[in-house]
Scaffold this motif. Structure first.
Motif, PDB file in Angstrom:
ATOM      1  N   LYS A  50      22.459  -8.469  26.282  1.00  0.00           N
ATOM      2  CA  LYS A  50      22.835  -7.353  25.419  1.00  0.00           C
ATOM      3  C   LYS A  50      22.120  -7.568  24.093  1.00  0.00           C
ATOM      4  CE  LYS A  50      26.748  -4.896  23.484  1.00  0.00           C
ATOM      5  NZ  LYS A  50      28.204  -4.831  23.352  1.00  0.00           N
ATOM      6  N   LYS A  51      21.189  -6.691  23.798  1.00  0.00           N
ATOM      7  CA  LYS A  51      20.376  -6.843  22.600  1.00  0.00           C
ATOM      8  C   LYS A  51      21.074  -6.238  21.384  1.00  0.00           C
ATOM      9  CE  LYS A  51      16.084  -7.023  25.112  1.00  0.00           C
ATOM     10  NZ  LYS A  51      14.708  -6.613  25.211  1.00  0.00           N
ATOM     11  N   VAL A  52      20.771  -6.804  20.233  1.00  0.00           N
ATOM     12  CA  VAL A  52      21.277  -6.270  18.976  1.00  0.00           C
ATOM     13  C   VAL A  52      20.534  -4.961  18.708  1.00  0.00           C
ATOM     14  CG1 VAL A  52      21.419  -6.671  16.485  1.00  0.00           C
ATOM     15  CG2 VAL A  52      21.785  -8.571  18.075  1.00  0.00           C
ATOM     16  N   PRO A  53      21.260  -3.871  18.489  1.00  0.00           N
ATOM     17  CA  PRO A  53      20.583  -2.598  18.200  1.00  0.00           C
ATOM     18  C   PRO A  53      19.697  -2.704  16.959  1.00  0.00           C
ATOM     19  CG  PRO A  53      22.904  -2.235  18.663  1.00  0.00           C
ATOM     20  CD  PRO A  53      22.711  -3.711  18.540  1.00  0.00           C
ATOM     21  N   ARG A  54      18.532  -2.119  17.015  1.00  0.00           N
ATOM     22  CA  ARG A  54      17.567  -2.193  15.910  1.00  0.00           C
ATOM     23  C   ARG A  54      18.174  -1.694  14.602  1.00  0.00           C
ATOM     24  NH1 ARG A  54      15.077  -3.809  12.335  1.00  0.00           N
ATOM     25  NH2 ARG A  54      12.920  -3.411  11.835  1.00  0.00           N
ATOM     26  N   GLU A  55      19.054  -0.706  14.676  1.00  0.00           N
ATOM     27  CA  GLU A  55      19.633  -0.165  13.441  1.00  0.00           C
ATOM     28  C   GLU A  55      20.596  -1.137  12.761  1.00  0.00           C
ATOM     29  OE1 GLU A  55      21.884   1.767  16.898  1.00  0.00           O
ATOM     30  OE2 GLU A  55      19.795   1.437  16.416  1.00  0.00           O
ATOM     31  N   TRP A  56      20.928  -2.231  13.436  1.00  0.00           N
ATOM     32  CA  TRP A  56      21.779  -3.267  12.826  1.00  0.00           C
ATOM     33  C   TRP A  56      20.944  -4.304  12.074  1.00  0.00           C
ATOM     34  CZ3 TRP A  56      25.954  -4.800  16.984  1.00  0.00           C
ATOM     35  CH2 TRP A  56      26.766  -3.693  17.242  1.00  0.00           C
ATOM     36  N   ILE A  57      19.624  -4.208  12.179  1.00  0.00           N
ATOM     37  CA  ILE A  57      18.708  -5.143  11.521  1.00  0.00           C
ATOM     38  C   ILE A  57      18.033  -4.400  10.369  1.00  0.00           C
ATOM     39  CG2 ILE A  57      16.664  -6.595  11.840  1.00  0.00           C
ATOM     40  CD1 ILE A  57      17.456  -6.698  14.849  1.00  0.00           C
ATOM     41  N   ASN A  58      17.874  -5.086   9.239  1.00  0.00           N
ATOM     42  CA  ASN A  58      17.297  -4.392   8.085  1.00  0.00           C
ATOM     43  C   ASN A  58      15.851  -3.997   8.332  1.00  0.00           C
ATOM     44  OD1 ASN A  58      15.798  -6.725   7.673  1.00  0.00           O
ATOM     45  ND2 ASN A  58      16.759  -7.266   5.733  1.00  0.00           N
ATOM     46  N   GLU A  59      15.340  -3.166   7.454  1.00  0.00           N
ATOM     47  CA  GLU A  59      14.002  -2.596   7.634  1.00  0.00           C
ATOM     48  C   GLU A  59      12.912  -3.661   7.684  1.00  0.00           C
ATOM     49  OE1 GLU A  59      11.387   0.664   5.264  1.00  0.00           O
ATOM     50  OE2 GLU A  59      13.524   1.142   5.553  1.00  0.00           O
ATOM     51  N   ALA A  60      13.078  -4.742   6.901  1.00  0.00           N
ATOM     52  CA  ALA A  60      12.084  -5.814   6.892  1.00  0.00           C
ATOM     53  C   ALA A  60      12.165  -6.685   8.145  1.00  0.00           C
ATOM     54  CB  ALA A  60      12.272  -6.687   5.649  1.00  0.00           C
ATOM     55  N   GLY A  61      13.268  -6.560   8.901  1.00  0.00           N
ATOM     56  CA  GLY A  61      13.418  -7.342  10.119  1.00  0.00           C
ATOM     57  C   GLY A  61      13.874  -8.776   9.895  1.00  0.00           C
ATOM     58  N   ASN A  62      14.351  -9.068   8.680  1.00  0.00           N
ATOM     59  CA  ASN A  62      14.737 -10.445   8.376  1.00  0.00           C
ATOM     60  C   ASN A  62      16.192 -10.581   7.899  1.00  0.00           C
ATOM     61  OD1 ASN A  62      14.574  -9.277   5.878  1.00  0.00           O
ATOM     62  ND2 ASN A  62      13.035 -10.673   5.075  1.00  0.00           N
ATOM     63  N   GLY A  63      16.980  -9.577   8.175  1.00  0.00           N
ATOM     64  CA  GLY A  63      18.389  -9.602   7.767  1.00  0.00           C
ATOM     65  C   GLY A  63      19.186  -8.598   8.574  1.00  0.00           C
ATOM     66  N   ILE A  64      20.445  -8.506   8.262  1.00  0.00           N
ATOM     67  CA  ILE A  64      21.331  -7.626   9.025  1.00  0.00           C
ATOM     68  C   ILE A  64      21.940  -6.555   8.141  1.00  0.00           C
ATOM     69  CG2 ILE A  64      21.884  -9.332  10.792  1.00  0.00           C
ATOM     70  CD1 ILE A  64      24.434  -9.978   9.185  1.00  0.00           C
ATOM     71  N   GLU A  65      22.407  -5.506   8.785  1.00  0.00           N
ATOM     72  CA  GLU A  65      23.062  -4.399   8.106  1.00  0.00           C
ATOM     73  C   GLU A  65      24.577  -4.479   8.340  1.00  0.00           C
ATOM     74  OE1 GLU A  65      21.598  -2.342   6.105  1.00  0.00           O
ATOM     75  OE2 GLU A  65      19.486  -2.628   6.602  1.00  0.00           O
ATOM     76  N   GLN A  66      25.326  -3.716   7.606  1.00  0.00           N
ATOM     77  CA  GLN A  66      26.786  -3.743   7.672  1.00  0.00           C
ATOM     78  C   GLN A  66      27.352  -3.475   9.072  1.00  0.00           C
ATOM     79  OE1 GLN A  66      28.758  -4.754   5.048  1.00  0.00           O
ATOM     80  NE2 GLN A  66      30.373  -4.786   6.599  1.00  0.00           N
ATOM     81  N   PRO A  67      26.783  -2.573   9.875  1.00  0.00           N
ATOM     82  CA  PRO A  67      27.342  -2.373  11.219  1.00  0.00           C
ATOM     83  C   PRO A  67      27.366  -3.651  12.068  1.00  0.00           C
ATOM     84  CG  PRO A  67      25.896  -0.556  10.683  1.00  0.00           C
ATOM     85  CD  PRO A  67      25.737  -1.589   9.597  1.00  0.00           C
ATOM     86  N   PHE A  68      26.364  -4.518  11.893  1.00  0.00           N
ATOM     87  CA  PHE A  68      26.367  -5.791  12.608  1.00  0.00           C
ATOM     88  C   PHE A  68      27.535  -6.653  12.144  1.00  0.00           C
ATOM     89  CE2 PHE A  68      25.309 -10.295  12.944  1.00  0.00           C
ATOM     90  CZ  PHE A  68      25.041 -10.406  14.300  1.00  0.00           C
TER      91      PHE A  68
END
Length: 76
Positions: A50-68
């Protein structure tokens, strides 16, 4: 609590003669975090990722967003 639930469900299944199943959790976050166990066939859960949805990862690809954070917080 969930580890105990998983262990109890596994023992109940084994004592009942159930085989080729894995204890899984069916969780909801509606009205607060709630989780219950289910038995799932191994052929639909083994070797599945089960992959982490891309929208849960920040735009730079080096951090996470609040939904995660909202998703994993009850699991920690």
């Amino acid at each position: 609590k969930e580890a105990w639930q998983a262990g109890a469900a596994a023992v109940e299944a084994a004592v009942s003669g159930v085989t080729d199943k894995m204890v899984a959790f069916k969780c909801t976050r509606e009205g607060g975090y709630q989780c219950e166990t289910s038995l799932e066939p191994l052929d639909i859960v083994a070797n599945f990722e089960k992959k982490v949805p891309r929208e849960w990862i920040n735009e730079a690809g080096n951090g996470i967003e609040q939904p995660f954070i909202d998703y994993v917080l009850p699991l920690i």
